[in-house]
Scaffold this motif. Sequence first.
Motif, short mmCIF file in Angstrom:
data_model
loop_
_atom_site.label_atom_id
_atom_site.label_comp_id
_atom_site.label_asym_id
_atom_site.label_seq_id
_atom_site.Cartn_x
_atom_site.Cartn_y
_atom_site.Cartn_z
N LYS A 183 5.92 5.00 4.62
CA LYS A 183 6.17 5.06 6.07
C LYS A 183 7.21 4.06 6.54
O LYS A 183 8.10 4.38 7.30
N GLU A 184 7.05 2.82 6.12
CA GLU A 184 7.74 1.74 6.81
C GLU A 184 9.07 1.36 6.23
O GLU A 184 9.73 0.48 6.73
N ARG A 232 0.88 3.87 1.65
CA ARG A 232 1.22 4.32 3.00
C ARG A 232 2.37 3.50 3.59
O ARG A 232 3.29 4.04 4.18
N HIS A 233 2.29 2.19 3.39
CA HIS A 233 3.34 1.31 3.87
C HIS A 233 4.66 1.64 3.19
O HIS A 233 5.71 1.69 3.81
N LEU A 248 -6.11 -17.34 11.17
CA LEU A 248 -5.87 -16.41 12.26
C LEU A 248 -6.55 -16.92 13.52
O LEU A 248 -5.98 -16.94 14.60
N CYS A 304 -1.05 -7.41 -0.08
CA CYS A 304 -0.17 -6.60 0.78
C CYS A 304 -0.19 -7.15 2.20
O CYS A 304 0.86 -7.31 2.83
N ILE A 305 -1.39 -7.43 2.69
CA ILE A 305 -1.52 -7.95 4.05
C ILE A 305 -0.87 -9.32 4.14
O ILE A 305 -0.12 -9.62 5.07
N TYR A 309 2.92 -9.13 4.04
CA TYR A 309 3.42 -8.55 5.28
C TYR A 309 3.44 -9.62 6.39
O TYR A 309 4.42 -9.79 7.10
N LEU A 310 2.34 -10.37 6.47
CA LEU A 310 2.25 -11.43 7.47
C LEU A 310 3.29 -12.51 7.20
O LEU A 310 3.95 -12.98 8.11
N TYR A 355 -7.65 -7.76 -4.54
CA TYR A 355 -6.60 -8.77 -4.40
C TYR A 355 -5.29 -8.13 -3.97
O TYR A 355 -4.56 -8.66 -3.16
N PHE A 402 -4.65 -5.41 -2.27
CA PHE A 402 -4.59 -5.02 -0.86
C PHE A 402 -4.54 -6.24 0.04
O PHE A 402 -3.84 -6.26 1.05
N LEU A 403 -5.27 -7.27 -0.34
CA LEU A 403 -5.20 -8.51 0.43
C LEU A 403 -3.80 -9.10 0.32
O LEU A 403 -3.25 -9.62 1.29
N THR A 407 0.89 -1.15 0.00
CA THR A 407 0.00 0.00 0.00
C THR A 407 0.93 1.21 0.00
O THR A 407 2.06 1.13 0.48
#
Lengths: 106, 296
Positions: free
Chosen positions: B59-60, B55-56, B208, B167-168, B171-172, B162, B164-165, B53
């Motif tokens: 920022k990160e 923002r990521h 999860l 990205c998550i 990251y995980l 897809y 954005f999913l 994303t």
Amino acid sequence: MDDPTPRVNFEIMQRYHGRKVILCCQINQVDNGQVRVVTPDKGEVTVVGGTAPYEGRFAEVVGTVINPNTVQEIEHTNLSDNFSLDMYNELVKLSHKDAYIGMFYA
Amino acid sequence: MAYGGYGDGNMNLGASQFGGGGFMASPAPGHENQYGGGQQKGRNQHNSLRAFTIRHLLKEIATVDDEHYVADGHDISTVTIIGKVTSYQEGPTRVLLQVYDGTGSIEVCSWVDDMDLQAQKRIEWQIGKYVRVYGNLKTFERKRSITAFAVKPITDHNEATYHFLQCIMQYLHLTKGAPPTGQSGGGSTPAVGARTAGGQAGGAGVGLAQGGYGGGAPFAAGPAGGGDIAMDLKHLYNQPPAMQAPSGLGVEQALNELRKMGRNYTLQQVIQACEVLAADGVLYSTINDMTYKSCA
């Protein structure tokens, strides 16, 4: 345009009263500048103030939440007809989770 | 497509990229570092493609040196983002776009030499349209931007979901390890249809709930596609729960954990392999001959 705009469904929208949000939705009815839509979590919302035409079944509305059932449109984008609102709803919920909200809006 | 294909520079364009690998720059956890450890200076020899994303991305990411970026502890080479074009500027040899995905905004520079091609791009990359960008991160005067080698208009907006999913998911994967294989929905094939994709997102939720990524002492899956018991045991004994338990892991526990990862070994095989690893100095026995802990 640098600030994050949260993607919402009906339930999450209530936390953003008065703020700009992105709402992807299914179009139910278009009536003279008012559009009745179904949110990803099956809520019903009215979008007001849009000028550009709504084409197809789905749209992404960027607008301000003016009351629990109404969004004042700033702009919208027409989405493809095979758009999956269910999967998008899962994304909306995930993006607001504490673990991932930093990647999106925080 | 299993989760096995890491680091091979596989650039799968489009929505089917979701279940694929290719976003890990370095070898998967549990494998020996075939580059012999140490920093790779100069040219980035790892090829990976990672979804972010905006923002990521802004920022990160830590800048290690001019051209070298690190996110979540891993080197990044190529990145991909999806967003709406909010501004479009044509220059003599390039096009400058501003792309916004709801989380942040970033400048994208695309070198387009051919004037005809530029005219075509003007139509495809209209303001308000969603595009997918593949490119490399650049920093100029403290401002981050992307130098794109491909910018494609999005026609199926499920691709944005897809992305954005993904990205998550990435990251995980990079922070907590691969999802457990052998679980329904956890390692399923790349999703293209809406229903299977919904199942995948639901599957991630199931993972999860079952403590796959939470604080409940999960065992991350071992290297995919291996039949090498020594490798699997090494990986298992280096997991946080095994490292933190005072007497380590008994062979029967190890057998159970391996079964959960989809590895079907017999108890005899596990015992023998543990003995070999102990002789090699990788493991040591603790409270009895059937309980081991990693020397690492």
